[in-house]
Design an enzyme around this catalytic site. Structure first.
Site, PDB file in Angstrom:
ATOM      1  CG  LEU A 407     136.748 -55.695 -23.180  1.00 50.62           C
ATOM      2  CD1 LEU A 407     135.499 -55.635 -24.049  1.00 50.62           C
ATOM      3  CD2 LEU A 407     137.878 -56.374 -23.945  1.00 50.62           C
ATOM      4  N   GLY A 410     135.908 -45.906 -19.374  1.00 49.93           N
ATOM      5  CA  GLY A 410     135.644 -44.624 -20.012  1.00 49.93           C
ATOM      6  C   GLY A 410     135.088 -43.649 -19.008  1.00 49.93           C
ATOM      7  CB  VAL A 415     133.778 -51.657 -21.614  1.00 49.90           C
ATOM      8  CG1 VAL A 415     133.241 -52.632 -22.648  1.00 49.90           C
ATOM      9  CG2 VAL A 415     133.162 -50.282 -21.815  1.00 49.90           C
ATOM     10  CG  ASP A 525     132.138 -38.535 -26.457  1.00 53.35           C
ATOM     11  OD1 ASP A 525     133.031 -37.675 -26.615  1.00 53.35           O
ATOM     12  OD2 ASP A 525     132.196 -39.422 -25.581  1.00 53.35           O
TER      13      ASP A 525
HETATM   14  P1  ATP Z   1     134.005 -42.365 -23.156  1.00 55.77           P
HETATM   15  O1  ATP Z   1     133.331 -42.822 -21.932  1.00 55.77           O
HETATM   16  O2  ATP Z   1     134.304 -40.927 -23.123  1.00 55.77           O
HETATM   17  O3  ATP Z   1     133.320 -42.799 -24.404  1.00 55.77           O
HETATM   18  P2  ATP Z   1     135.795 -44.390 -23.810  1.00 55.77           P
HETATM   19  O4  ATP Z   1     135.226 -44.515 -25.193  1.00 55.77           O
HETATM   20  O5  ATP Z   1     137.271 -44.538 -23.708  1.00 55.77           O
HETATM   21  O6  ATP Z   1     135.402 -43.041 -23.153  1.00 55.77           O
HETATM   22  P3  ATP Z   1     134.058 -46.534 -23.094  1.00 55.77           P
HETATM   23  O7  ATP Z   1     133.158 -46.238 -24.230  1.00 55.77           O
HETATM   24  O8  ATP Z   1     133.415 -46.775 -21.791  1.00 55.77           O
HETATM   25  O9  ATP Z   1     135.100 -45.437 -22.840  1.00 55.77           O
HETATM   26  O10 ATP Z   1     134.939 -47.767 -23.465  1.00 55.77           O
HETATM   27  C1  ATP Z   1     136.049 -48.133 -22.706  1.00 55.77           C
HETATM   28  C2  ATP Z   1     136.914 -49.085 -23.483  1.00 55.77           C
HETATM   29  O11 ATP Z   1     136.226 -50.325 -23.629  1.00 55.77           O
HETATM   30  C3  ATP Z   1     137.179 -48.642 -24.878  1.00 55.77           C
HETATM   31  O12 ATP Z   1     138.304 -47.819 -24.904  1.00 55.77           O
HETATM   32  C4  ATP Z   1     137.397 -49.942 -25.601  1.00 55.77           C
HETATM   33  O13 ATP Z   1     138.767 -50.332 -25.483  1.00 55.77           O
HETATM   34  C5  ATP Z   1     136.530 -50.916 -24.860  1.00 55.77           C
HETATM   35  N1  ATP Z   1     135.248 -51.173 -25.578  1.00 55.77           N
HETATM   36  C6  ATP Z   1     134.133 -50.438 -25.536  1.00 55.77           C
HETATM   37  N2  ATP Z   1     133.154 -50.994 -26.271  1.00 55.77           N
HETATM   38  C7  ATP Z   1     133.685 -52.125 -26.795  1.00 55.77           C
HETATM   39  C8  ATP Z   1     133.184 -53.164 -27.666  1.00 55.77           C
HETATM   40  N3  ATP Z   1     131.946 -53.151 -28.141  1.00 55.77           N
HETATM   41  N4  ATP Z   1     134.005 -54.170 -28.011  1.00 55.77           N
HETATM   42  C9  ATP Z   1     135.269 -54.194 -27.540  1.00 55.77           C
HETATM   43  N5  ATP Z   1     135.802 -53.274 -26.724  1.00 55.77           N
HETATM   44  C10 ATP Z   1     135.025 -52.245 -26.350  1.00 55.77           C
END
Ligand code: ATP
Ligand code: MG
Length: 727
Positions: A407, A410, A415, A525
């Site tokens: 998805l 990060g 994810v 964050d």
């Molecule tokens: P950071 O690690 O700094 O928070 P980030 O928010 O971009 O950066 P992640 O939280 O790891 O990274 O999430 C990566 C991506 O996964 C998100 O940008 C989003 O598109 C997707 N994602 C995360 N959680 C979910 C969820 N619960 N449902 C759907 N998509 C999600």
């Protein structure tokens, strides 16, 4: 493969496997035992006519010989079995000689050994001894196998044929009664060779022995049976001598049934022939199907041989006993090996399993399993719905973490989208690296999220601690991140109304985290990529990776600076003092993103314009708010609303945390704006705004620019220079 089976059936399967092996071993052992207890092998090809006695005493009687009428071919072959003696003895009926052996199997002749009487003369005289007359019979004396032996101490013997022609002769003499018996060269014993095809003979013996050794013994004897005793002059006159006769099959009709025999003329005095079984075949060539391969010889690679009545393969490999031993050894070795390898693989699997368990335990520990358990017990009641997933479940749900299921990525990991067996769609967060600092974060997120139940916060469904990298399972939020919707190219849908609703929902969720949760939670964050949107564009705050619980009596915590560049509270960055107001600053940046549709940091522009928050404050201070706002928004929102929100952002971005409003107040303000925008009153600039706006009381067109503001701008400029790279 072995590990899958082991997994699937576990110890049960292995125990069954071992039982089967043991059963197999016992079965093979039984078979071998049974084989070794078989009766001694007998000659199975027939030798006598069907229904006829084929043995008398220990002498085999092969056809054309036979005991009883219909069992022999013709009278010369008739045998009588005398059962009145201590042990039954066969006699050749024609001459009444005891039969010692009848053989069909010599490769070039048939023989018959009979016991003939000893010829003895003791008086000093010339004696004529005549043999039995074998003329007209199938027999003749076997020249090569017999010898005339004359034992005595003074004799002269002459061998004559039918027409008194001398065939040979010898003389014996003794030295004062001393008999030398170890060879028959004249001293106490002499011998005469037997010519071949002899069917009659006469011996002319002149005996001149004296005293104790006055007798002379004469015998036609099987050479192999010559022993000292035979030439002993004191030998009983009733002694019998084994004499070898040859015989031929005469006029016996040979069955034309099979080709396992061959016949050719015999060497005897008459025109006879003999038949033999071919090499490898045994039995009687004079019987129909009489030449066969004995059961024991079937499969012999190096041929078969016969020992008495027993057949066996030539070479040690097929010797029945050796064979049984070899089979037993091979069988035992195989089974032993199987058991051994079975045990080895059991040990291997056990070790592997133990290692796997230990590894799982290690990971559980490493991933903060105990910490999590401890924290969850401390927060009992809130974790009922938190499920501990197995590695297998999550691997299957994500199609073995297929690329297609990603998805997004990060700062802390990847994810994946996953489908649980109950068709629930989930988002699985897999950390990239596992180090102690991240474990702490991971556990924080689990603990915090298990305490939270808010419609605008992403729900944590469970976690998996058995893998090297910790895994978190969230509810799946289907519509991407707010960041994507603001900044991605394409038709813009985020209307003023949507902006207000989403920011209100996010503000409410953060306010809830700060105050409503059992322990204040600072997100640390807050950013547009951590605000997810569902199908109804409902905002959901995600990613509590760097969250921290704040004890209620403490409103500031000293911590390592974490957050995302562009959203980071400058006060927190410089002092490391964390408070709820850090989230307020970050939220302010998200509001600026919404209002300007610009990214918090733009690397394309010069240093001056790089930081969006700084730019925004600068615009407000220079009374140029509308220059920085997105043009579309200017059309949708009233000036008053824009100024209100502008001032709200201005306060959120205050350098000093204490000057920033609380999230609760921000949420209220945004809610007020939302209500207003639904029931629009005036699109005019209104400076008489109370509440939050009263802090700065900006005018629409010419906001005042005081000293404090320019100080802030300068400070932020310094700050951005210090930050060399984004997180
Ligand atoms: P950071 O690690 O700094 O928070 P980030 O928010 O971009 O950066 P992640 O939280 O790891 O990274 O999430 C990566 C991506 O996964 C998100 O940008 C989003 O598109 C997707 N994602 C995360 N959680 C979910 C969820 N619960 N449902 C759907 N998509 C999600
Ligand atoms: Mg995130």
């Amino acid at each position: 493969m072995l590990s899958i089976i082991q997994k699937a059936f576990g110890t049960m399967f292995y125990n069954m496997f071992q039982l089967i092996i043991i059963a197999l071993f016992m079965l093979v052992h039984q078979l071998l035992m049974a084989a070794s207890s078989l009766p001694p092998m007998t000659a199975d090809p027939p030798i006598a006519k069907p229904g006829c006695q084929d043995i008398c005493g220990n002498v085999s009687i092969p056809y054309p010989f036979g005991i009883g009428e219909d069992c022999y071919h013709s009278l010369p072959y008739a045998v009588t079995c005398n059962t009145s003696l201590l042990s039954p003895k066969p006699f050749l009926s024609k001459f009444n000689y005891e039969v010692v052996e009848i053989s069909l199997e010599n490769m070039y002749t048939h023989t018959l050994i009979v016991n003939t009487p000893l010829q003895r003369t003791c008086s000093v005289q010339d004696v004529n001894i005549t043999s039995i007359d074998l003329r007209g019979t199938p027999y003749w004396f076997f020249g090569d196998s017999n010898a005339f032996i004359v034992g005595g101490c003074g004799s002269s013997t002459l061998l004559l044929d039918r027409s008194n022609k001398a065939l040979g002769g010898c003389t014996t003499a003794c030295d004062k009664g001393h008999i030398i018996t170890n060879n028959c060269t004249g001293r106490g014993c002499c011998s005469i060779d037997v010519p071949s095809s002899l069917d009659f003979y006469r011996l002319n013996v002149f005996n001149f022995g004296k005293g104790e050794y006055n007798c002379t013994n004469i015998m036609l004897i099987n050479k192999t049976a010559i022993v000292n005793k035979v030439v002993d002059p004191s030998l009983s006159e009733f002694a019998v001598i084994p004499t070898v006769l040859q015989w031929a099959s005469g006029n016996i009709a040979v069955p034309s049934d099979d080709r396992n025999r061959y016949c050719y003329p015999a060497e005897g005095p008459l025109e006879n022939f003999n038949c033999y079984c071919k090499y490898g075949y045994y039995g009687n060539p004079y019987l129909p199907y009489g030449c066969q391969v004995p059961r024991e010889c079937k499969g012999c690679k190096r041929g078969c041989s016969k020992d008495g009545n027993l057949y066996h393969c030539i070479g040690i490999d097929r010797d029945p006993n050796t064979q049984r031993i070899i089979w037993f050894i091979i069988g035992s070795s195989i089974i032993g090996l199987m058991l051994c390898t079975g045990n080895m693989s059991c040990i291997y699997l056990c070790i592997k399993r133990r290692k796997h368990m230990k590894l799982k335990e290690k990971f559980f520990h490493q991933n903060g399993g105990f910490l999590l358990k401890q924290r969850l017990t401390l927060n009992q009641g809130n974790n009922d719905s938190t499920k501990i997933f197995t590695t297998q479940e999550l691997r299957e749900a994500t199609n073995n973490y297929s690329k297609n299921n990603i998805l997004g990525r990060g700062g802390f990991g990847t994810v994946y989208k996953g489908n649980l067996p109950n068709n629930q769609v989930v988002a699985i967060k897999k950390s990239v690296v596992s180090d102690q600092s991240q474990v702490e974060q991971f556990i924080n997120e689990v603990v915090i999220l298990t305490q939270i139940n808010h419609r605008n916060v992403v729900k944590l469904l469970g976690c998996c601690l058995e893998t090297e990298v910790p895994l978190l399972v969230y509810e799946y939020v289907s519509n991407g991140t707010l960041f994507d919707h603001i900044h991605n190219d394409g038709p813009r849908w985020l209307s003023w109304e949507h902006c207000l609703r989403i920011s209100t929902e996010a503000a409410n969720a953060i306010a809830y985290l700060h105050s409503a949760a059992s322990m204040p939670i600072i997100h640390r964050d807050i950013k547009s990529s951590n605000i997810l949107l569902d199908d109804n564009f409902t905002a959901k705050i995600a990613d509590f990776g760097v969250s921290r619980l704040v004890p209620i009596d403490q409103d500031q915590v000293t911590t390592l600076v974490q957050g995302t560049f562009g959203y980071l509270d400058p006060e927190y960055f410089l002092t490391s003092h964390l408070s709820e107001k850090s989230d307020v600053y970050s939220f302010g940046v998200v509001l600026v993103e919404l209002l300007t549709k610009r990214k918090p940091i733009s690397w394309e522009t010069g240093l001056e314009d790089r930081n969006l928050a700084m730019q925004f404050i600068s615009s407000i201070k220079s009374n140029q708010l509308f220059d920085i706002l997105e043009p579309q928004l200017m059309k949708e929102a009233s000036q008053e609303e824009l100024i209100t929100i502008g001032n709200l952002v201005d306060q959120c971005l205050s350098v000093k945390g204490e000057d920033r409003p609380s999230m609760k107040d921000i949420a209220k303000e945004l809610e007020g704006l939302m209500k207003k925008s639904k029931h629009p009153g005036s699109n005019q600039c209104n400076n008489g705004n109370n509440g939050l706006l009263s802090v700065h009381k900006h005018s629409c067109v010419q906001p005042s620019q005081d000293q404090n503001t320019s100080r802030q701008i300068n400070f932020e400029k310094e700050l951005i220079m210090e930050m060399s790279s984004p997180r």
